[in-house]
Scaffold this active site. Structure first.
Site, PDB file in Angstrom:
ATOM      1  N   ASP A  50       0.450  -0.802   0.177  1.00 36.76           N
ATOM      2  CA  ASP A  50      -0.065  -0.190   0.358  1.00 36.76           C
ATOM      3  C   ASP A  50       0.932   1.266   0.096  1.00 36.76           C
ATOM      4  O   ASP A  50       0.581   2.210   0.399  1.00 36.76           O
ATOM      5  CB  ASP A  50      -1.244   0.198   1.933  1.00 36.76           C
ATOM      6  N   SER A  51       2.099   0.571   0.208  1.00 38.09           N
ATOM      7  CA  SER A  51       3.040   2.193  -0.152  1.00 38.09           C
ATOM      8  C   SER A  51       2.789   3.053  -1.663  1.00 38.09           C
ATOM      9  O   SER A  51       3.217   3.813  -2.137  1.00 38.09           O
ATOM     10  CB  SER A  51       4.545   2.061  -0.373  1.00 38.09           C
ATOM     11  N   ASP A  89      -0.458  -6.022   0.261  1.00 37.19           N
ATOM     12  CA  ASP A  89      -1.948  -5.394   1.025  1.00 37.19           C
ATOM     13  C   ASP A  89      -2.965  -5.185   1.790  1.00 37.19           C
ATOM     14  O   ASP A  89      -3.605  -4.949   0.506  1.00 37.19           O
ATOM     15  CB  ASP A  89      -0.669  -4.296   1.383  1.00 37.19           C
ATOM     16  N   LYS A 118      -1.088  -9.273   3.480  1.00 35.35           N
ATOM     17  CA  LYS A 118      -0.424  -8.979   4.761  1.00 35.35           C
ATOM     18  C   LYS A 118      -1.049  -7.911   4.870  1.00 35.35           C
ATOM     19  O   LYS A 118      -2.028  -6.995   4.857  1.00 35.35           O
ATOM     20  CB  LYS A 118       0.953  -8.079   3.897  1.00 35.35           C
ATOM     21  N   GLU A 120      -0.249  -5.240   8.669  1.00 30.85           N
ATOM     22  CA  GLU A 120      -0.043  -5.141   9.497  1.00 30.85           C
ATOM     23  C   GLU A 120      -1.069  -4.498  11.257  1.00 30.85           C
ATOM     24  O   GLU A 120      -2.170  -5.318  11.094  1.00 30.85           O
ATOM     25  CB  GLU A 120      -0.380  -3.064   9.430  1.00 30.85           C
ATOM     26  N   GLU A 187       9.320  -4.517  10.058  1.00 29.53           N
ATOM     27  CA  GLU A 187       9.972  -3.228   9.766  1.00 29.53           C
ATOM     28  C   GLU A 187      10.449  -2.353  10.737  1.00 29.53           C
ATOM     29  O   GLU A 187      10.091  -1.851  11.867  1.00 29.53           O
ATOM     30  CB  GLU A 187       8.582  -2.231   8.810  1.00 29.53           C
TER      31      GLU A 187
HETATM   32  O1  KIV Z   1       2.970  -1.027   1.779  1.00 31.13           O
HETATM   33  C1  KIV Z   1       4.608  -1.194   1.419  1.00 31.13           C
HETATM   34  O2  KIV Z   1       5.386  -1.571   0.274  1.00 31.13           O
HETATM   35  C2  KIV Z   1       5.273  -2.303   3.051  1.00 31.13           C
HETATM   36  C3  KIV Z   1       7.100  -2.343   2.946  1.00 31.13           C
HETATM   37  C4  KIV Z   1       7.205  -0.739   3.810  1.00 31.13           C
HETATM   38  C5  KIV Z   1       7.523  -3.859   3.533  1.00 31.13           C
HETATM   39  O3  KIV Z   1       4.804  -2.661   3.492  1.00 31.13           O
END
Ligand code: KIV
Length: 262
Positions: A50-51, A89, A118, A120, A187
């Site tokens: 989600d970056s 994510d 994934k 958090e 992280e």
């Molecule tokens: O969203 C993302 O790119 C991430 C990485 C920083 C691990 O979660």
């Protein structure tokens, strides 16, 4: 180690972590072209992170990213990945309770083509991870710095510095593993604690900004390409080492495999 022409599965990462001969390398991707290049360059896994809220959409945080955004970008990436394991994510507010998390994770897998989801995670997400795992959805639990908890004003800092924070991270990692997580991602966790969690965990541990001892590493693609300004402290641009993007990705995979990065 993963062979260049063999599909990478969760079992491949488990075997690489168990053998400890070579760490596995992952990068983020958000579109089909980059996913094809990264896949061909030998990354073991690709994360549709989600970056993308920052590096693709131009927001200051990951919070505006929606489930529809994640499904769309996961579909784009999935169309050209042939070999790497595909992780996607669960965005901000997409797993507030177990049924919501199961429905959204199923979208990433069914509509998007992800193989692992994934999220958090802190102690509050342990039951969510259990709920996903009980549905047979492979889960990567992301702990330490959790970007969805940050607003633009928050300072990025390393986690696990105080004894209390370290104890909480240790306990959370263990609880998430016991709840059925297949992978952990640390992280910005202080190196010693990341080493300890990796040694204790019975599942592969991926690191970013958490020292060199984790079983695998992940970088945000735009950091590796030197496109981020300012660059996060833990990142490195690999564009200096060659003549193009493919050389940069190969240099990164080689550096993770050989242990020269991080
Ligand atoms: O969203 C993302 O790119 C991430 C990485 C920083 C691990 O979660």
């Amino acid at each position: 180690m993963s062979e260049p022409d063999q599909l990478v599965a969760l079992d491949t990462l488990r075997r690489m972590a168990r053998e400890g001969k070579r760490r596995f390398a992952g990068l983020t991707a958000y579109d089909a072209t980059f996913a094809r290049v990264l896949d061909a360059c030998g990354v073991e896994f690709i994360l549709v992170g989600d970056s993308l809220g920052m590096v693709v959409q131009g927001h200051g945080t990951t919070r505006p990213v929606t489930m529809d955004d994640m499904v769309y970008h996961t579909q784009c990436v999935a169309r050209s990945v042939r070999r790497a394991l595909l992780i996607s994510d669960l965005p901000y507010m997409s797993c507030c309770d177990v049924p919501m998390a199961q429905a959204n994770a199923a979208r990433l897998v069914q509509e998007g083509g992800a193989q692992v989801v994934k999220l958090e995670a802190s102690q509050e997400q342990v039951e969510i991870v259990r709920g996903l795992s009980e549905q047979g959805l492979p889960v990567c639990a992301h702990l330490g710095l959790r970007p969805q908890s940050l607003t633009q004003m928050d300072r990025v800092r390393r986690h696990g510095r105080t004894p209390d924070e370290a104890a909480e991270l240790r306990e959370t990692a263990l609880a998430l593993e016991q709840a059925g997580a297949d992978l952990l991602l640390l992280e910005c966790v202080v190196d010693d604690l990341a080493t300890e969690i990796t040694e204790r965990a019975g599942i592969p541990v991926i690191g970013i900004g958490s020292g060199a001892a984790c079983d695998g590493q992940i970088l945000v693609l735009h950091d590796l390409l030197g496109l981020t300004d300012p660059m996060p402290k833990h990142a490195r641009s690999f564009m200096d080492s060659g003549n193009g993007i493919a050389d940069a990705v190969r240099a990164y995979v080689e550096a993770v495999h050989s242990g020269s990065f991080p």
